[in-house]
Design a protein around this motif. Structure first.
Motif, PDB file in Angstrom:
ATOM      1  N   ARG A  19       0.819  -1.211   0.000  1.00  0.00           N
ATOM      2  CA  ARG A  19       0.000   0.000   0.000  1.00  0.00           C
ATOM      3  C   ARG A  19       0.853   1.261   0.000  1.00  0.00           C
ATOM      4  NH1 ARG A  19      -4.378  -0.831   4.515  1.00  0.00           N
ATOM      5  NH2 ARG A  19      -5.768   0.411   3.228  1.00  0.00           N
ATOM      6  N   GLY A  20       2.011   1.188   0.647  1.00  0.00           N
ATOM      7  CA  GLY A  20       2.908   2.345   0.703  1.00  0.00           C
ATOM      8  C   GLY A  20       3.862   2.342  -0.479  1.00  0.00           C
ATOM      9  N   PRO A  21       4.480   3.482  -0.742  1.00  0.00           N
ATOM     10  CA  PRO A  21       5.403   3.565  -1.875  1.00  0.00           C
ATOM     11  C   PRO A  21       6.638   2.705  -1.664  1.00  0.00           C
ATOM     12  CG  PRO A  21       5.458   5.590  -0.599  1.00  0.00           C
ATOM     13  CD  PRO A  21       4.371   4.748  -0.021  1.00  0.00           C
ATOM     14  N   MET A  22       6.979   1.944  -2.687  1.00  0.00           N
ATOM     15  CA  MET A  22       8.189   1.110  -2.648  1.00  0.00           C
ATOM     16  C   MET A  22       8.902   1.222  -3.988  1.00  0.00           C
ATOM     17  SD  MET A  22       7.086  -2.314  -0.589  1.00  0.00           S
ATOM     18  CE  MET A  22       8.778  -2.770  -0.276  1.00  0.00           C
ATOM     19  N   VAL A  23      10.212   1.404  -3.892  1.00  0.00           N
ATOM     20  CA  VAL A  23      11.066   1.495  -5.067  1.00  0.00           C
ATOM     21  C   VAL A  23      12.221   0.532  -4.852  1.00  0.00           C
ATOM     22  CG1 VAL A  23      12.596   3.024  -6.362  1.00  0.00           C
ATOM     23  CG2 VAL A  23      10.451   3.908  -5.460  1.00  0.00           C
ATOM     24  N   VAL A  24      12.556  -0.228  -5.882  1.00  0.00           N
ATOM     25  CA  VAL A  24      13.640  -1.201  -5.782  1.00  0.00           C
ATOM     26  C   VAL A  24      14.742  -0.807  -6.761  1.00  0.00           C
ATOM     27  CG1 VAL A  24      14.289  -3.623  -6.020  1.00  0.00           C
ATOM     28  CG2 VAL A  24      11.997  -3.018  -5.183  1.00  0.00           C
ATOM     29  N   PRO A  25      15.903  -0.417  -6.233  1.00  0.00           N
ATOM     30  CA  PRO A  25      17.034  -0.138  -7.115  1.00  0.00           C
ATOM     31  C   PRO A  25      17.924  -1.381  -7.258  1.00  0.00           C
ATOM     32  CG  PRO A  25      17.495   0.714  -4.936  1.00  0.00           C
ATOM     33  CD  PRO A  25      16.128   0.068  -4.877  1.00  0.00           C
ATOM     34  N   ASN A  26      18.664  -1.437  -8.344  1.00  0.00           N
ATOM     35  CA  ASN A  26      19.638  -2.515  -8.511  1.00  0.00           C
ATOM     36  C   ASN A  26      20.990  -2.042  -7.984  1.00  0.00           C
ATOM     37  OD1 ASN A  26      20.586  -0.800 -10.511  1.00  0.00           O
ATOM     38  ND2 ASN A  26      20.023  -2.130 -12.201  1.00  0.00           N
ATOM     39  N   GLN A  27      22.028  -2.803  -8.221  1.00  0.00           N
ATOM     40  CA  GLN A  27      23.342  -2.486  -7.666  1.00  0.00           C
ATOM     41  C   GLN A  27      23.881  -1.123  -8.111  1.00  0.00           C
ATOM     42  OE1 GLN A  27      24.705  -3.989  -5.194  1.00  0.00           O
ATOM     43  NE2 GLN A  27      26.407  -2.587  -5.149  1.00  0.00           N
ATOM     44  N   PRO A  28      23.758  -0.716  -9.368  1.00  0.00           N
ATOM     45  CA  PRO A  28      24.225   0.640  -9.698  1.00  0.00           C
ATOM     46  C   PRO A  28      23.215   1.731  -9.314  1.00  0.00           C
ATOM     47  CG  PRO A  28      23.789  -0.599 -11.720  1.00  0.00           C
ATOM     48  CD  PRO A  28      23.519  -1.515 -10.561  1.00  0.00           C
TER      49      PRO A  28
END
Length: 70
Positions: A19-28
């Protein structure tokens, strides 16, 4: 192969259904996954959001604190 044997899919389902904002970055630190809540608060469309540098989402006043945590 069962669903539980594919952790990437479980992770993706969890992020996308949050429900909340989620962002997934990779290694760079490029964004590879974001949910609708993150898109809504940033005003980005998914196709514009993917590939952005995670740092581009951080307000300049918060960069130092964020870098300390990451």
């Amino acid at each position: 192969m069962s669903f539980l044997e594919r952790p990437e899919e479980i992770y993706q389902v969890l992020v996308l259904s949050a429900r909340g904002p989620m962002v997934v970055p990779n290694q760079p630190a490029l964004i590879v996954l974001a949910n609708d809540a993150a898109l809504k608060i940033t005003g980005h469309a998914m196709h514009d959001f993917l590939g952005l540098r995670f740092a581009e989402l951080i307000h300049p006043d918060d960069e130092r604190q964020t870098n300390d945590v990451l």
